[in-house]
Design a protein around this motif. Structure first.
Motif, PDB file in Angstrom:
ATOM      1  N   LYS A 310     -95.504 106.319 -22.886  1.00  0.00           N
ATOM      2  CA  LYS A 310     -94.752 107.301 -22.102  1.00  0.00           C
ATOM      3  C   LYS A 310     -93.574 106.716 -21.326  1.00  0.00           C
ATOM      4  CE  LYS A 310     -98.810 110.278 -21.536  1.00  0.00           C
ATOM      5  NZ  LYS A 310     -99.744 110.921 -20.574  1.00  0.00           N
ATOM      6  N   GLY A 311     -93.441 105.408 -21.323  1.00  0.00           N
ATOM      7  CA  GLY A 311     -92.398 104.813 -20.499  1.00  0.00           C
ATOM      8  C   GLY A 311     -90.989 105.024 -21.008  1.00  0.00           C
ATOM      9  N   ALA A 312     -90.790 104.884 -22.329  1.00  0.00           N
ATOM     10  CA  ALA A 312     -89.456 105.006 -22.909  1.00  0.00           C
ATOM     11  C   ALA A 312     -89.586 105.319 -24.389  1.00  0.00           C
ATOM     12  CB  ALA A 312     -88.663 103.717 -22.707  1.00  0.00           C
ATOM     13  N   ASN A 313     -88.509 105.846 -24.942  1.00  0.00           N
ATOM     14  CA  ASN A 313     -88.422 106.109 -26.377  1.00  0.00           C
ATOM     15  C   ASN A 313     -87.362 105.184 -26.973  1.00  0.00           C
ATOM     16  OD1 ASN A 313     -90.288 108.389 -26.750  1.00  0.00           O
ATOM     17  ND2 ASN A 313     -88.863 109.484 -25.408  1.00  0.00           N
ATOM     18  N   ILE A 314     -87.789 104.324 -27.882  1.00  0.00           N
ATOM     19  CA  ILE A 314     -86.863 103.374 -28.502  1.00  0.00           C
ATOM     20  C   ILE A 314     -86.721 103.730 -29.974  1.00  0.00           C
ATOM     21  CG2 ILE A 314     -86.412 100.958 -29.057  1.00  0.00           C
ATOM     22  CD1 ILE A 314     -88.111 100.185 -26.638  1.00  0.00           C
ATOM     23  N   ALA A 315     -85.492 103.927 -30.401  1.00  0.00           N
ATOM     24  CA  ALA A 315     -85.209 104.244 -31.800  1.00  0.00           C
ATOM     25  C   ALA A 315     -85.001 102.950 -32.579  1.00  0.00           C
ATOM     26  CB  ALA A 315     -83.967 105.126 -31.907  1.00  0.00           C
ATOM     27  N   VAL A 316     -85.643 102.855 -33.734  1.00  0.00           N
ATOM     28  CA  VAL A 316     -85.398 101.745 -34.659  1.00  0.00           C
ATOM     29  C   VAL A 316     -84.722 102.339 -35.894  1.00  0.00           C
ATOM     30  CG1 VAL A 316     -86.404  99.974 -36.126  1.00  0.00           C
ATOM     31  CG2 VAL A 316     -87.325 100.359 -33.836  1.00  0.00           C
ATOM     32  N   LEU A 317     -83.469 101.960 -36.085  1.00  0.00           N
ATOM     33  CA  LEU A 317     -82.673 102.467 -37.205  1.00  0.00           C
ATOM     34  C   LEU A 317     -82.672 101.424 -38.315  1.00  0.00           C
ATOM     35  CD1 LEU A 317     -80.665 104.618 -38.307  1.00  0.00           C
ATOM     36  CD2 LEU A 317     -78.843 103.283 -37.225  1.00  0.00           C
ATOM     37  N   TYR A 318     -83.207 101.786 -39.463  1.00  0.00           N
ATOM     38  CA  TYR A 318     -83.299 100.844 -40.580  1.00  0.00           C
ATOM     39  C   TYR A 318     -82.023 100.874 -41.419  1.00  0.00           C
ATOM     40  CZ  TYR A 318     -88.205  99.931 -39.638  1.00  0.00           C
ATOM     41  OH  TYR A 318     -89.369  99.536 -39.042  1.00  0.00           O
ATOM     42  N   ALA A 319     -81.399  99.705 -41.546  1.00  0.00           N
ATOM     43  CA  ALA A 319     -80.199  99.541 -42.376  1.00  0.00           C
ATOM     44  C   ALA A 319     -80.506  98.434 -43.381  1.00  0.00           C
ATOM     45  CB  ALA A 319     -78.995  99.188 -41.518  1.00  0.00           C
ATOM     46  N   ASP A 348     -83.346 112.126 -25.542  1.00  0.00           N
ATOM     47  CA  ASP A 348     -84.693 111.575 -25.368  1.00  0.00           C
ATOM     48  C   ASP A 348     -84.770 110.099 -25.738  1.00  0.00           C
ATOM     49  OD1 ASP A 348     -85.740 113.995 -24.482  1.00  0.00           O
ATOM     50  OD2 ASP A 348     -86.164 114.670 -26.537  1.00  0.00           O
ATOM     51  N   ILE A 349     -83.749 109.595 -26.424  1.00  0.00           N
ATOM     52  CA  ILE A 349     -83.733 108.194 -26.854  1.00  0.00           C
ATOM     53  C   ILE A 349     -83.149 107.330 -25.740  1.00  0.00           C
ATOM     54  CG2 ILE A 349     -82.791 106.546 -28.507  1.00  0.00           C
ATOM     55  CD1 ILE A 349     -84.961 108.338 -29.648  1.00  0.00           C
ATOM     56  N   ASP A 350     -83.890 106.280 -25.365  1.00  0.00           N
ATOM     57  CA  ASP A 350     -83.464 105.401 -24.263  1.00  0.00           C
ATOM     58  C   ASP A 350     -82.799 104.113 -24.737  1.00  0.00           C
ATOM     59  OD1 ASP A 350     -84.677 107.013 -22.063  1.00  0.00           O
ATOM     60  OD2 ASP A 350     -86.524 106.530 -23.145  1.00  0.00           O
ATOM     61  N   GLY A 351     -83.006 103.755 -25.988  1.00  0.00           N
ATOM     62  CA  GLY A 351     -82.406 102.532 -26.510  1.00  0.00           C
ATOM     63  C   GLY A 351     -82.468 102.520 -28.018  1.00  0.00           C
ATOM     64  N   LEU A 352     -81.565 101.756 -28.637  1.00  0.00           N
ATOM     65  CA  LEU A 352     -81.470 101.711 -30.097  1.00  0.00           C
ATOM     66  C   LEU A 352     -81.548 100.260 -30.585  1.00  0.00           C
ATOM     67  CD1 LEU A 352     -80.777 102.918 -32.921  1.00  0.00           C
ATOM     68  CD2 LEU A 352     -78.361 102.702 -32.288  1.00  0.00           C
ATOM     69  N   ILE A 353     -82.411 100.038 -31.571  1.00  0.00           N
ATOM     70  CA  ILE A 353     -82.463  98.749 -32.269  1.00  0.00           C
ATOM     71  C   ILE A 353     -82.186  99.014 -33.745  1.00  0.00           C
ATOM     72  CG2 ILE A 353     -83.868  96.772 -32.939  1.00  0.00           C
ATOM     73  CD1 ILE A 353     -85.485  97.126 -30.407  1.00  0.00           C
ATOM     74  N   MET A 354     -81.181  98.363 -34.281  1.00  0.00           N
ATOM     75  CA  MET A 354     -80.904  98.490 -35.714  1.00  0.00           C
ATOM     76  C   MET A 354     -81.524  97.309 -36.450  1.00  0.00           C
ATOM     77  SD  MET A 354     -77.341  99.309 -37.739  1.00  0.00           S
ATOM     78  CE  MET A 354     -76.502  97.782 -37.287  1.00  0.00           C
ATOM     79  N   TYR A 355     -82.411  97.607 -37.381  1.00  0.00           N
ATOM     80  CA  TYR A 355     -83.068  96.590 -38.205  1.00  0.00           C
ATOM     81  C   TYR A 355     -82.208  96.399 -39.442  1.00  0.00           C
ATOM     82  CZ  TYR A 355     -86.769  94.464 -41.099  1.00  0.00           C
ATOM     83  OH  TYR A 355     -87.512  93.634 -41.906  1.00  0.00           O
ATOM     84  N   VAL A 356     -81.638  95.206 -39.586  1.00  0.00           N
ATOM     85  CA  VAL A 356     -80.681  94.946 -40.657  1.00  0.00           C
ATOM     86  C   VAL A 356     -81.264  93.960 -41.667  1.00  0.00           C
ATOM     87  CG1 VAL A 356     -78.362  94.134 -41.233  1.00  0.00           C
ATOM     88  CG2 VAL A 356     -78.738  95.361 -39.091  1.00  0.00           C
TER      89      VAL A 356
END
Length: 595
Positions: A310-319, A348-356
């Motif tokens: 519940k603390g944060a929503n982190i998006a992982v974007l796969y590239a 609702d997204i608090d941060g983004l990590i792109m997986y490359v």
């Protein structure tokens, strides 16, 4: 005429009736599939269960797109195909699950990148650290080098008494086509920037150049040293010992010597190993052992949540895959750019990590993705990280360089900051070999440029080189801006040179060594949360009828073509790839490190 009209109308009616039946058939199949998938099989985790990590088959970063032909037949991914996040997530979750007694690794020929295997090792190490009372056992009839790399971190490693362990070091091989092209009368016209930009070398040379060999020797040495260190630390031996195993053809030795060398802990037949696991879990009979696969456990353990979630929503974007403009199965800019911009609108997204995991591709597409990520940062103010897997090179680095923080594995291949253009000249083949003459009428000097039927003029070569130079200036300026370095500093470590993650850290191309879990933990610290939920993008469509509904004629036509071509399918795919390439390429050479 009357008979003709009757025949024509009859044929037309037959066609429409066939199409009607086909459409009805598709809807019936879709409805049946939806109904059959409506009730998902419930997976129960019993007390005293064993989590099975299956090191066999292919491991994917994400589940790949299902082949339409196989989907209609009821098939999907190949047998034993697995998703990396399911494995690492299951191992991580099992550490705090009292129902899981321990982990068994069944090793029988895994097909995965070195960075993927390293991510599994990191998860296993964390499991041992967070659950010291639990155990990890590995077993194989024969360990491939990739299997053993992962299995070495187990508490105990067992092998069949007549089995073998493959430890031989790393290598890479490249094919060179220059003499073949000369025989065919084909000249590959290349314009490039970068002394080490060796992606074009197979078409220009008949062997590896000195700069290409220099960079390969460095990154292979560093990657192998990291693998040796991991194995040595886990097995209680020295790096020199591991190298001696490799040099002494240890895979040819009798398995009875492996225990003395500390390669394994014991020699057992499979039923004896199973009996040991039964005893560890309190089972009287082997058949009573309660096992659960990582894929099954990932579904019930909700591996996307850390803590309460519940603390944060982190998006992982796969590239992942090659970078293209408008089509393909990899990183397609026309699809990824809207995805990034939609994420920018998600409050609702608090941060983004792109997986490359990409060797690069189209320079134009790379720029569009880079700009979309810049828009994400500008519009949201959220932290943006990159997690590099096996490759994040050339265009893969282009799309990564603007991140607030970049994470790479020591075994990641990155950098390759260079650019090239390549236009084949088939005039020698057409005119001299086949004997076909070509005549062209134009209104201007370059009306038919680019053409594969005539060589470039000197003016065209000069213009193309200026075009490539301008692309390199843009590429290096993006890297300089993103990394907080001068453009001259970027150029000094650029030149198309490929670096391993360890060297990239020293050079300032990345910020920290570690995988996706390391990046997630770092972002959680920046967001000042201990609990968070990971959301993966693009959202995977794992139901085959969804894919069928969105599939176009081109997808189905290509699938049928591949089936008809059989073994020649690779040539068909290569021709389609070259045909669809944009003029400027940010791409590293095909480099498969043989583990």
């Amino acid at each position: 005429m009357k008979n003709f009209l009757i025949s024509f109308l009859g044929a037309l009616a037959g066609i429409w009736f066939s199409l009607f039946l086909a459409v009805i058939g598709i809807f019936i199949v879709i409805a049946a599939a939806m109904a059959s998938s409506g009730g998902n099989t419930t997976v129960n985790v019993s007390n005293n269960s064993v989590l099975c990590v299956d090191l066999s088959g292919t491991i994917y970063d994400r589940a790949p797109k299902i082949d339409i032909r196989e989907a209609i037949r009821g098939g999907g991914l190949e047998k034993n195909a697995q998703v990396l996040a399911d494995i690492t997530g299951a191992v991580t979750a099992a550490a705090s699950d009292d129902r899981i007694e321990g982990i068994v690794m069944n090793c029988s020929g895994v097909s995965a990148g070195i960075a993927q295997l390293t991510a599994i090792i990191e998860a296993l190490k964390d499991f041992k650290k967070n659950a010291p009372e639990k155990w990890i056992y590995a077993y194989a009839d024969a360990y491939t080098q990739g299997d053993y790399y992962v299995a070495s971190v187990a508490d105990s490693v067992f092998i069949n008494p007549v089995g073998m362990v493959e430890i031989s070091g790393l290598s890479l091989s490249s094919l060179y086509y220059k003499r073949l092209l000369d025989k065919l009368g084909v000249d590959m016209q290349v314009v490039k920037v970068g002394t080490y930009k060796s992606a074009v070398e197979p078409y220009l040379l008949d062997k590896m150049s000195d700069p290409a060999r220099e960079q390969a020797q460095l990154f292979l040495k560093n990657i192998w040293n990291d693998i040796c260190t991991t194995i040595a630390d886990a097995r209680g031996v020295t790096v020199a010992d591991v190298n001696k195993w490799a040099d002494d053809f240890v895979f040819t030795k009798d398995a009875s010597t492996y225990k003395d060398l500390k390669i394994v802990d014991g020699l057992l037949y499979r039923h004896e190993f199973d009996r040991k696991i039964a005893d560890l879990t309190g089972c009287d009979k082997i058949k009573d052992i309660k096992t659960i696969t990582t894929a099954q456990y990932a579904k019930v353990a909700d591996t996307g949540k850390v803590g309460s979630g519940k603390g944060a929503n982190i998006a992982v974007l796969y590239a992942t895959g090659e970078i293209t403009d408008n089509s393909g199965n990899g990183i397609v800019a026309s699809e990824l750019v809207p995805e990034i911009l939609e994420l920018a609108e998600d409050n609702d997204i608090d941060g983004l990590i792109m997986y490359v995991n990409s060797p690069g591709g189209s320079a134009f597409a790379s720029e569009q993705i880079w700009e979309a990520l810049e828009q994400y940062k500008k519009l949201t103010g959220n932290p943006f990280y990159v997690s590099m897997a096996d490759y994040a090179a050339s265009g893969g680095y282009y799309i990564s360089c603007g991140a607030d923080r970049i994470f790479a594995q020591p075994v990641t291949l990155t950098g390759s900051i260079g650019i090239f253009g390549m236009i084949p000249d088939f005039s020698g083949l057409v005119n001299d070999k086949i004997g076909i003459g070509v005549s062209t009428v134009t209104t201007n000097a370059n009306s038919n440029f680019p053409t594969i039927l005539e060589p470039m003029t000197e003016a065209q070569k000069t213009s193309m080189q200026a075009y490539v130079n301008r692309g390199y200036e843009l590429f290096t300026s993006r890297c300089a801006e993103g990394r907080g370095m001068s453009q001259d500093s970027i150029k000094a470590i650029g030149e198309g040179r490929v670096w391993d993650g360890t060297e990239a850290l020293k050079l300032g191309l990345v910020d920290e060594l570690g995988g996706l879990d390391t990046a997630l933990a770092a972002m959680a610290r920046q967001l000042n949360v201990e609990s968070y939920t990971v959301h993966s993008y693009p959202v995977a469509k794992d139901k085959w009828y969804d894919l069928l509904l969105e599939a176009g004629i081109e997808d189905i036509k290509a699938a049928i073509m591949r089936q008809e071509l059989g073994e020649m399918c690779s040539l068909y795919d290569a021709i389609r790839q070259v045909k669809g390439m944009s003029v400027l390429q940010c791409r590293m050479e095909f480099t498969k490190v043989n583990l």
